[in-house]
Design a protein around this motif. Structure first.
Motif, short mmCIF file in Angstrom:
data_model
loop_
_atom_site.label_atom_id
_atom_site.label_comp_id
_atom_site.label_asym_id
_atom_site.label_seq_id
_atom_site.Cartn_x
_atom_site.Cartn_y
_atom_site.Cartn_z
N ASP A 88 0.89 -1.16 0.00
CA ASP A 88 0.00 0.00 0.00
C ASP A 88 0.93 1.22 0.00
O ASP A 88 2.12 1.09 0.32
N ASP B 73 0.05 5.08 0.98
CA ASP B 73 -0.12 6.02 2.09
C ASP B 73 -0.14 5.26 3.42
O ASP B 73 -0.95 4.37 3.63
N GLY B 74 0.78 5.61 4.32
CA GLY B 74 0.83 4.97 5.63
C GLY B 74 1.77 3.79 5.68
O GLY B 74 2.04 3.24 6.75
N GLU C 122 0.01 -3.42 4.63
CA GLU C 122 -1.13 -2.48 4.70
C GLU C 122 -1.22 -1.79 6.05
O GLU C 122 -0.93 -2.39 7.07
N ASP C 123 -1.69 -0.53 6.03
CA ASP C 123 -1.87 0.19 7.30
C ASP C 123 -3.34 0.41 7.64
O ASP C 123 -3.65 1.01 8.67
MG MG Z 1 -2.79 3.15 3.39
#
Ligand code: MG
Ligand code: B16
Length: 216
Positions: free
Chosen positions: A8, A10-11, A168-169
């Motif tokens: 992923d 973002d994050g 993943e976040d």
């Molecule tokens: Mg994310």
């Protein structure tokens, strides 16, 4: 055995949530309500138009489709101005070393992001060359927890889902990975990442050897 890793954006690779927040806060201001940092948590991993729907729900604002599209466009223009200045300094700690480690060990690498701006962010941070496949928000029609974004990544890499590992976040992203029949490591805190095989705080203490010992 793991043959590919799907990230992923973002994050996980960069923290663009703070830029999304500044842009959405501005839109909320224009609409006459306050959009808090806590509210912003609800937008992580969620696509642009779905994010706008959540924002409007928080502010109890009703708009027609035309106005919604206009606002989504305006938000993106603000966001683009903010990310224009991104540099490799904004890559989260340990990420570049881990990507290098994976390549050294012949593990394929893909991006699986809801963001339509993902290719631009990879360019700004000079990470594009590490990726064998890039799947972004322009290429999918169903948002996470639908597995589409990760399955497309696996297909482009030519690796079966059971041999892919997702990082993943967001809870919706963990569910998307599970729905894709993939392995999954959560980035962040356990309470927010239910169903992940393992949860790590970030990539600083992580490497391919550790990954291999977990997925023999
Ligand atoms: Mg994310
Ligand atoms: P854009 P990810 C997601 O990225 C963000 O977490 C989310 O907050 C954002 O709304 C979404 O991308 C869409 O972004 O407006 O740039 O298309 O976590 O899936 O990498």
């Amino acid at each position: 055995m793991i043959e590919a890793c799907i990230f992923d954006l973002d994050g996980v690779i960069v923290d663009t949530a703070r830029y999304h927040y500044i842009a959405w806060r501005k839109i909320a201001e224009e609409l006459g309500f306050v959009f808090s940092k806590d509210d912003n948590e609800r937008l992580k991993g969620v696509g642009r138009l779905e994010s706008l729907e959540i924002l409007l729900q928080i502010g109890q604002v009703n708009l027609d489709e035309n106005e919604k599209n206009k606002l989504a466009k305006e938000k993106n223009e603000i966001y683009l101005k903010l990310i224009e200045g991104m540099t490799p300094d904004e890559i989260l700690p340990g990420v570049t070393a881990f990507l290098k480690d994976l390549r050294k060990n012949n593990i394929l690498i893909a991006l699986g992001s809801a963001s339509k701006n993902a290719p631009f962010i990879l360019e700004r941070t000079t990470l594009t060359p590490y990726f064998n496949a890039i799947i972004d928000g322009n290429m999918v029609s169903k948002a996470k927890p639908d597995p589409e974004v990760f399955l497309k990544g696996a297909t482009q890499l030519g690796i079966e889902p059971a041999k892919c590992l997702v990082f993943e976040d967001a809870q919706a992203g963990i569910e998307a990975a599970i729905n894709a029949g993939m392995h999954c490591i959560g980035i962040g805190e356990k309470e927010n990442l239910k169903g992940a095989d393992f949860v790590i705080p970030g990539f600083q203490e992580f490497n391919y050897d550790r990954l291999r010992s977990w997925y023999l």
